[in-house]
Write an enzyme that holds these catalytic residues in place. Structure first.
Site, PDB file in Angstrom:
ATOM      1  N   GLU A  19       0.913  -1.153   0.250  1.00  0.00           N
ATOM      2  CA  GLU A  19       0.007  -0.165   0.012  1.00  0.00           C
ATOM      3  C   GLU A  19       0.804   1.383  -0.069  1.00  0.00           C
ATOM      4  OE1 GLU A  19      -3.989  -1.036   2.551  1.00  0.00           O
ATOM      5  OE2 GLU A  19      -1.962  -1.345   3.652  1.00  0.00           O
ATOM      6  N   VAL A  20       0.826   2.107  -1.012  1.00  0.00           N
ATOM      7  CA  VAL A  20       1.528   3.384  -1.154  1.00  0.00           C
ATOM      8  C   VAL A  20       0.441   4.464  -0.631  1.00  0.00           C
ATOM      9  CG1 VAL A  20       2.758   4.924  -2.507  1.00  0.00           C
ATOM     10  CG2 VAL A  20       2.960   2.358  -2.921  1.00  0.00           C
TER      11      VAL A  20
END
Length: 234
Positions: A152-153
């Protein structure tokens, strides 16, 4: 992974940090590792020896080597030479603020500082950054990252878009190859056990690590929950 990134700094070698190290090594990157825990160096070496056969079966990048890392007691002198930082420190806000500020001060100004934080948004630990807080973001993996290719960025409001894009290119995530395969094989109990490092005490370790943050999440959800009563829907 982007060709411009050759050397990665991994800060913290717990469950997540060790797995990150294995992944980066398997992709042919050079890794500088640091953790103040007394037996962290030997534990990391044992972990890599155990996991590398699995990575070899999955396929290694050209030039990948289990020996292509350096464990250092003091990361400071190495920070000017790394191309990205993967921070995996404890989920303690004040600790992270001081650590991220140090990383911001000692790395090159264009180097991404990615945190594996699962409970604290990066907007909360950039307040002491004086150089370039716009390159700080969350790079939170699904555990363990060397087996589950999904990250998850999550930028904070001031994160520059170019750093978010660079992080996406570096991690190159995919739901089809990562999360779906995992959820087809592991349920919530096994997921939590793996998150705690495996073994008989792993679930307890996970609770000790995330319980304070989870209490905050629950409080926040309760304060902002939707009212489904007949009166509110009328």
């Amino acid at each position: 992974m982007t060709t411009s990134i050759q050397t990665v700094a991994v800060i913290g070698t717990g469950v997540i940090g060790s797995s990150w190290t294995a992944l980066f090594l398997s992709r042919g990157l050079h890794v500088i590792v640091s953790d103040p825990v007394p037996d962290a160096k030997s534990k990391l070496a044992a972990y890599l020896q155990k996991e590398m056969p699995t990575l070899e079966k999955m396929g290694l990048a050209d030039g990948a080597s289990i020996s292509n890392y350096k464990f250092v007691e003091n990361i400071d002198e190495h920070l000017p030479h790394v191309d990205i930082v993967q921070e995996n420190a404890p989920e303690k806000l004040e600790f992270k603020r001081k650590l991220i500020a140090k990383l911001d001060a000692r790395t090159r100004e264009d180097v991404i500082i990615a945190s594996s934080s699962s409970s604290i948004p990066s907007s909360q630990f950039i307040s002491d950054c004086q150089r370039n807080p716009n390159r700080v973001l969350i790079g939170h993996p699904f555990n363990p990252p060397h087996l589950i290719p999904l990250v998850e960025v999550v930028p904070h409001p001031q994160t520059d878009e170019k750093y978010s894009q660079q992080a996406m290119e570096f991690y190159h995530t995919t739901v089809a190859a990562g999360l779906g395969l995992r959820w087809a094989l592991t349920g919530p109990f096994m997921t939590n056990i793996l998150g705690g490092g495996g073994g008989k005490t792993s679930f307890k370790k996970l609770l000790e690590h995330l319980a304070p943050a989870a209490q905050g999440w629950t409080k926040d959800m309760n304060e902002h929950s939707f009212d489904y009563s007949e009166e509110s829907l009328a």
